[in-house]
Design a protein around this motif. Structure first.
Motif: not given
Length: 144
Positions: A74-82
């Motif tokens: 979860l530390k590596e997850v980045r929520l982006r619009p894409i």
């Protein structure tokens, strides 16, 4: 010796790695058989009444995510619009693939699946206007 300790740690042997690849190939190949068993009336009577392909696609994605979620940090997850776009496109791909298998022959769906890189290469040249070059023609090679 290499200073990176993670490289020196024992991992899978070559035989274990090959067995895992073989297992993944067998499970991947069974997808078409499971689809037919659920969506058609077969000797196993699991498709009586037949399950609609949309439900097969949804549960396929659900169980795949349940298997994959423990491998995500979860530390590596980045929520982006894409990411939303990617999820929608993946869901559409999954639904169309499963529907193609359930409404037609698995062979047709599998032919489309395995020729998809070729179609994407052709589409990227014609629709996106990308330049065709030797490196772009090497389908399957990682581009960095």
């Amino acid at each position: 010796m290499n200073s990176d300790a993670s490289i020196d740690k024992p991992g899978l042997t070559v035989v274990q790695g090959r067995m895992l690849i073989f297992l993944a190939a067998v499970l991947w190949s069974l997808g078409g058989a499971f689809n037919k068993i659920l969506t058609k009336n077969t000797v196993f009577q699991l498709g009586d009444p037949p399950v609609h392909g949309i439900f097969v696609a949804c549960f396929r994605a659900l169980f795949a995510s349940l298997v994959m979620i423990p491998t995500v940090s979860l530390k590596e997850v980045r929520l982006r619009p894409i990411l939303v776009v990617m999820v929608v496109v993946f869901a559409l791909m999954n639904v169309t693939y499963v529907l193609a298998m359930s409404m037609g022959t698995a062979a047709n769906a599998i032919l489309l699946q395995y020729t998809a890189p070729l179609w994407m290469y052709i589409a990227s040249i014609w629709w996106l206007g990308e330049k065709a070059d030797k490196r772009g023609g090497e389908i399957g090679r990682a581009h960095v």
